[in-house]
Design a protein around this motif. Structure first.
Motif, PDB file in Angstrom:
ATOM      1  N   ARG A  70       0.844  -1.199   0.000  1.00 28.85           N
ATOM      2  CA  ARG A  70       0.000   0.000   0.000  1.00 28.85           C
ATOM      3  C   ARG A  70       0.880   1.251   0.000  1.00 28.85           C
ATOM      4  O   ARG A  70       1.769   1.401   0.838  1.00 28.85           O
ATOM      5  N   VAL A  71       0.608   2.136  -0.956  1.00 32.16           N
ATOM      6  CA  VAL A  71       1.359   3.391  -1.066  1.00 32.16           C
ATOM      7  C   VAL A  71       0.355   4.535  -1.061  1.00 32.16           C
ATOM      8  O   VAL A  71      -0.487   4.635  -1.957  1.00 32.16           O
ATOM      9  N   THR A  72       0.443   5.387  -0.057  1.00 34.06           N
ATOM     10  CA  THR A  72      -0.505   6.488   0.083  1.00 34.06           C
ATOM     11  C   THR A  72       0.089   7.786  -0.462  1.00 34.06           C
ATOM     12  O   THR A  72       1.283   7.859  -0.792  1.00 34.06           O
ATOM     13  N   ALA A  73      -0.751   8.815  -0.550  1.00 37.27           N
ATOM     14  CA  ALA A  73      -0.350  10.091  -1.133  1.00 37.27           C
ATOM     15  C   ALA A  73       0.879  10.677  -0.446  1.00 37.27           C
ATOM     16  O   ALA A  73       1.060  10.540   0.768  1.00 37.27           O
ATOM     17  N   GLN A  74       1.729  11.309  -1.274  1.00 35.57           N
ATOM     18  CA  GLN A  74       2.989  11.930  -0.861  1.00 35.57           C
ATOM     19  C   GLN A  74       4.023  10.909  -0.408  1.00 35.57           C
ATOM     20  O   GLN A  74       4.905  11.202   0.392  1.00 35.57           O
ATOM     21  N   HIS A  75       3.904   9.696  -0.953  1.00 36.52           N
ATOM     22  CA  HIS A  75       4.926   8.670  -0.748  1.00 36.52           C
ATOM     23  C   HIS A  75       5.461   8.207  -2.107  1.00 36.52           C
ATOM     24  O   HIS A  75       4.706   8.078  -3.070  1.00 36.52           O
ATOM     25  N   LEU A  76       6.762   7.935  -2.134  1.00 40.69           N
ATOM     26  CA  LEU A  76       7.422   7.388  -3.322  1.00 40.69           C
ATOM     27  C   LEU A  76       7.981   6.020  -2.999  1.00 40.69           C
ATOM     28  O   LEU A  76       8.514   5.807  -1.903  1.00 40.69           O
ATOM     29  N   VAL A  77       7.849   5.097  -3.952  1.00 45.38           N
ATOM     30  CA  VAL A  77       8.503   3.804  -3.804  1.00 45.38           C
ATOM     31  C   VAL A  77       9.536   3.625  -4.917  1.00 45.38           C
ATOM     32  O   VAL A  77       9.300   3.999  -6.068  1.00 45.38           O
ATOM     33  N   ARG A  78      10.680   3.096  -4.504  1.00 42.51           N
ATOM     34  CA  ARG A  78      11.724   2.719  -5.458  1.00 42.51           C
ATOM     35  C   ARG A  78      11.660   1.211  -5.618  1.00 42.51           C
ATOM     36  O   ARG A  78      11.768   0.467  -4.642  1.00 42.51           O
ATOM     37  N   MET A  79      11.480   0.771  -6.854  1.00 39.71           N
ATOM     38  CA  MET A  79      11.285  -0.643  -7.133  1.00 39.71           C
ATOM     39  C   MET A  79      12.595  -1.319  -7.529  1.00 39.71           C
ATOM     40  O   MET A  79      13.557  -0.666  -7.954  1.00 39.71           O
ATOM     41  N   SER A  80      12.629  -2.637  -7.416  1.00 43.95           N
ATOM     42  CA  SER A  80      13.777  -3.400  -7.897  1.00 43.95           C
ATOM     43  C   SER A  80      13.912  -3.206  -9.403  1.00 43.95           C
ATOM     44  O   SER A  80      12.976  -2.768 -10.078  1.00 43.95           O
TER      45      SER A  80
END
Length: 287
Positions: free
Chosen positions: A221-231
């Protein structure tokens, strides 16, 4: 047939309040620290406010060397001016793509005294062979950015060529050494899953700016104003609904040393010292 590998979340970051320019309040999504993990990207800022006091100071004349800046407006109006006599008015949906190269001095100033302003600025690194090439500037109108509908998800393809659920999306900006991909996703009310075919080895970042998404095989789960860096290998899986909005940012890592000092990004401390000296001597744009 083997099941395609799915990219996993390697890092999640929360955008943090910051200030830049002449007191402009913004969110620094990422930037600084170990930049190699985002290669070829260097920084992402989100700016946005209904209060003119948060943005009215703008970004008065300042220098850059060694990378590209990409400004994407969602709401509001901003004017660009630079030492090459370029003048551009950024309006909702427009993009400014500027290569600082060997040196540029520019300003970005609001063209409104009230109302909502919102957008993003990305910094994209240049390989050593291109850092000292001439500066260049391009205004990209909202009308010229290709738009697609993939199973009810509205997608603006700002840069790159990426396949989404088997459909090839051609972005407005292509033919860069770093192969940047830049998509703006707007989900509808119905829950929709997307599979984005990002070349193996390329970086993949997802920034949720409204609502929430689920990403990766685990459905993180990724909510607003969050960034995820993926493999860096496999298919990029994203699902969402309820009007969620996100940026998908991909690119081919350069794999060279990254040395940043404020508005300068080079490959060595000596090159940074030269950039500072050139700017102090009024020679940054003559290099």
């Amino acid at each position: 047939m083997m099941k395609p590998q799915t990219r996993n979340v390697e890092e999640m970051l929360k955008a943090r309040p910051a200030s830049d320019g002449d007191g402009v309040r913004l969110l620094r999504v990422f930037g600084g620290g170990n930049l190699a993990r985002f290669d070829p990207w260097l920084m992402l800022d989100e700016f946005g406010s209904n209060d003119a006091r948060d943005y009215i100071g703008g970004f008065p004349p300042h220098p850059h060397r060694g990378f590209e800046t990409v400004t994407y407006m969602l709401e509001g109006r901003m004017e660009h001016r630079d030492h090459m006599n370029n003048i551009g008015l950024l309006q909702p949906g427009d993009v400014q793509w500027m290569k600082a190269g060997s040196g540029v001095i520019h300003s970005e100033m609001p063209k409104q005294n009230e109302g909502r302003m919102r957008g993003f600025q990305l910094w994209l690194n240049l390989p050593a062979a291109e850092k000292m090439t001439p500066a260049a500037y391009e205004d990209i109108s909202a009308a010229s950015i290709p738009g697609y509908d993939v199973q009810g998800v509205s997608i603006k393809a700002i840069a790159g060529t990426l396949k989404v659920n088997g459909q090839s999306l051609e972005g407005r900006v292509r033919n860069r050494t770093t192969v940047p991909g830049y998509l703006d996703l707007a989900f509808g009310d119905a829950h929709t899953g997307l599979e984005i075919d990002v070349p193996d080895g390329h970086s993949a970042l997802i920034y949720v700016y409204d609502g929430e998404l689920r990403v990766g095989e685990a459905g993180t789960r990724v909510t607003a104003q969050h960034l995820v860096r993926m493999s860096r290998d496999g298919i990029l899986k994203i699902s969402g609904a309820g009007g969620a909005k996100a940026l998908v940012i991909t690119g081919k890592p350069i794999g060279e040393p990254i040395v940043q000092h404020g508005p300068f990004v080079m490959n060595s401390e000596a090159e940074i010292r030269q950039a500072v000296t050139d700017y102090q001597n009024g020679m940054l744009t003559d290099a």
